[in-house]
Design a protein around this motif. Structure first.
Motif, PDB file in Angstrom:
ATOM      1  N   LYS A  16      26.346  -8.173  40.387  1.00  0.00           N
ATOM      2  CA  LYS A  16      26.937  -8.984  41.459  1.00  0.00           C
ATOM      3  C   LYS A  16      26.111  -8.922  42.741  1.00  0.00           C
ATOM      4  O   LYS A  16      26.646  -8.865  43.857  1.00  0.00           O
ATOM      5  CB  LYS A  16      28.399  -8.569  41.721  1.00  0.00           C
ATOM      6  CG  LYS A  16      29.325  -8.904  40.563  1.00  0.00           C
ATOM      7  CD  LYS A  16      29.402 -10.391  40.333  1.00  0.00           C
ATOM      8  CE  LYS A  16      29.735 -10.758  38.896  1.00  0.00           C
ATOM      9  NZ  LYS A  16      29.182 -12.039  38.448  1.00  0.00           N
ATOM     10  N   LEU A  76      18.757 -10.248  29.262  1.00  0.00           N
ATOM     11  CA  LEU A  76      20.103 -10.707  28.906  1.00  0.00           C
ATOM     12  C   LEU A  76      20.141 -11.338  27.505  1.00  0.00           C
ATOM     13  O   LEU A  76      20.914 -10.920  26.635  1.00  0.00           O
ATOM     14  CB  LEU A  76      20.604 -11.701  29.961  1.00  0.00           C
ATOM     15  CG  LEU A  76      21.959 -12.359  29.707  1.00  0.00           C
ATOM     16  CD1 LEU A  76      23.054 -11.324  29.497  1.00  0.00           C
ATOM     17  CD2 LEU A  76      22.317 -13.284  30.872  1.00  0.00           C
ATOM     18  N   HIS A  99      31.224 -13.573  29.252  1.00  0.00           N
ATOM     19  CA  HIS A  99      30.870 -12.749  30.399  1.00  0.00           C
ATOM     20  C   HIS A  99      32.061 -11.914  30.865  1.00  0.00           C
ATOM     21  O   HIS A  99      33.225 -12.257  30.616  1.00  0.00           O
ATOM     22  CB  HIS A  99      30.347 -13.630  31.540  1.00  0.00           C
ATOM     23  CG  HIS A  99      28.979 -14.176  31.247  1.00  0.00           C
ATOM     24  ND1 HIS A  99      27.950 -13.391  30.800  1.00  0.00           N
ATOM     25  CD2 HIS A  99      28.477 -15.434  31.333  1.00  0.00           C
ATOM     26  CE1 HIS A  99      26.868 -14.119  30.628  1.00  0.00           C
ATOM     27  NE2 HIS A  99      27.163 -15.378  30.933  1.00  0.00           N
ATOM     28  N   GLY A 132      26.398 -23.201  34.259  1.00  0.00           N
ATOM     29  CA  GLY A 132      26.251 -22.000  33.431  1.00  0.00           C
ATOM     30  C   GLY A 132      27.146 -22.067  32.206  1.00  0.00           C
ATOM     31  O   GLY A 132      27.907 -23.020  32.003  1.00  0.00           O
ATOM     32  N   GLY A 149      21.041 -18.119  31.475  1.00  0.00           N
ATOM     33  CA  GLY A 149      20.136 -18.195  32.628  1.00  0.00           C
ATOM     34  C   GLY A 149      20.455 -19.461  33.393  1.00  0.00           C
ATOM     35  O   GLY A 149      21.531 -20.039  33.245  1.00  0.00           O
TER      36      GLY A 149
HETATM   37  O1  LIG Z   1      23.854 -18.586  31.706  1.00  0.00           O
HETATM   38  C1  LIG Z   1      24.641 -18.297  32.554  1.00  0.00           C
HETATM   39  O2  LIG Z   1      25.688 -18.918  32.797  1.00  0.00           O
HETATM   40  C2  LIG Z   1      24.369 -17.073  33.393  1.00  0.00           C
HETATM   41  O3  LIG Z   1      23.441 -16.227  32.805  1.00  0.00           O
HETATM   42  C3  LIG Z   1      25.668 -16.370  33.570  1.00  0.00           C
HETATM   43  O4  LIG Z   1      25.619 -15.637  34.666  1.00  0.00           O
HETATM   44  P1  LIG Z   1      26.431 -15.962  35.985  1.00  0.00           P
HETATM   45  O5  LIG Z   1      27.549 -16.876  35.660  1.00  0.00           O
HETATM   46  O6  LIG Z   1      26.882 -14.581  36.376  1.00  0.00           O
HETATM   47  O7  LIG Z   1      25.436 -16.558  36.891  1.00  0.00           O
END
Ligand SMILES: O=C(O)[C@H](O)COP(=O)(O)O
Ligand SMILES: Nc1nc2c(ncn2[C@@H]2O[C@H](COP(=O)(O)OP(=O)(O)OP(=O)(O)O)[C@@H](O)[C@H]2O)c(=O)[nH]1
Length: 238
Positions: A16, A76, A99, A132, A149
């Protein structure tokens, strides 16, 4: 069918980072843990998730929360791919990669994305800006490669096409609401009070969170527009 959930979590002290201007380092770590606990509670309540794994370099700090898979530093996408391979070898025939920063996600949404994913073999849950990707349901033998990403929703759609898959796009409020930047904290409203150090949730929010069943009827959830600046917690509870 054996569906495992898989959550990537990076080194907690690095997490974060985009909230550094709004929260102290201790608050950021507390926020990460609290949001992760909410995601884990939703997954635990799911009727379709058979196991829960976290791929992370923080195996000691997160001990006891789920099956922990060590992150060997592949980044990642590499870490998720390694973990997915391990889970497939362990018997997982389906994966829900999501996530840990989805504080409003609930059991109904988890079961919904799995059910929808089963119908086409792949489901993508974009963030509320449709940039994302917050969650992916997939079958590990599909050849689908992770492209998390920048602008990963578009990248994952392209990857689906490469694999000959037509993904179900899942727009549900809790799956779409990730917490990345300071304005997202404002949208958390009362919930933030609990997430910040040393404070309590308001009883109203607390009760709703405990039930894990927000009154979200998957048949009546709004189909979101690409950008929802008016999004609010109240909207999520409608
Ligand atoms: O691909 C994505 O959505 C990102 O890697 C996720 O991370 P974030 O939502 O924390 O930016
Ligand atoms: N295991 C693992 N998880 C990762 C890695 N990189 C990112 N993550 C996790 O993937 C999710 C999205 O990553 P980021 O957007 O880079 O990180 P973030 O903590 O959400 O936010 P920022 O630090 O502000 O970018 C977060 O839950 C991270 O903890 C990695 O290399 N390994």
């Amino acid at each position: 069918m054996s569906c495992w959930a898989l959550i990537p979590i990076k080194t907690l002290s690095l997490g974060k980072g985009r909230l550094a201007g709004a929260l102290s380092p201790a608050e950021r770590q507390r926020l990460i843990r609290k949001m992760l606990d909410r995601v884990l509670a939703a997954l635990t309540a799911s009727r379709l998730v058979e196991g829960i794994a976290i791929v992370t370099p923080e195996c000691r700090a997160l001990a006891g929360k789920a099956t922990l898979l060590p992150d060997r530093g592949a980044g990642l996408n590499g870490s998720i791919a390694d973990a997915a391979q391990s889970l497939a070898a362990f018997g997982a025939t389906e994966l829900l990669v999501l996530h840990g920063d989805l504080p409003l996600v609930n059991r109904v949404e988890i079961d919904r994305i799995i059910t929808l994913g089963r119908s086409t073999g792949l489901a993508l849950a974009p963030d509320r800006r449709r940039q994302g990707t917050n969650a992916i349901y997939l079958q590990p033998d599909s050849g689908f490669e992770f492209r998390f990403g920048t602008h990963s929703f578009a990248s994952h759609q392209a990857e689906a096409a490469r694999c000959g898959l037509r993904p179900t796009v899942v727009d549900l409020p809790g799956l779409a609401f990730d917490v990345d930047e300071a304005p997202d904290l404002d949208l958390l409203g009362d919930l933030l009070v609990d997430l910040r150090e040393g404070a309590k949730m308001s009883p109203q929010v607390s009760t709703q969170m405990r039930t894990q069943d927000f009154p979200i009827n998957s048949r009546s959830v709004p189909i979101w527009q690409p950008v929802q600046p008016e999004y609010s917690l109240m909207h999520a509870r409608d």
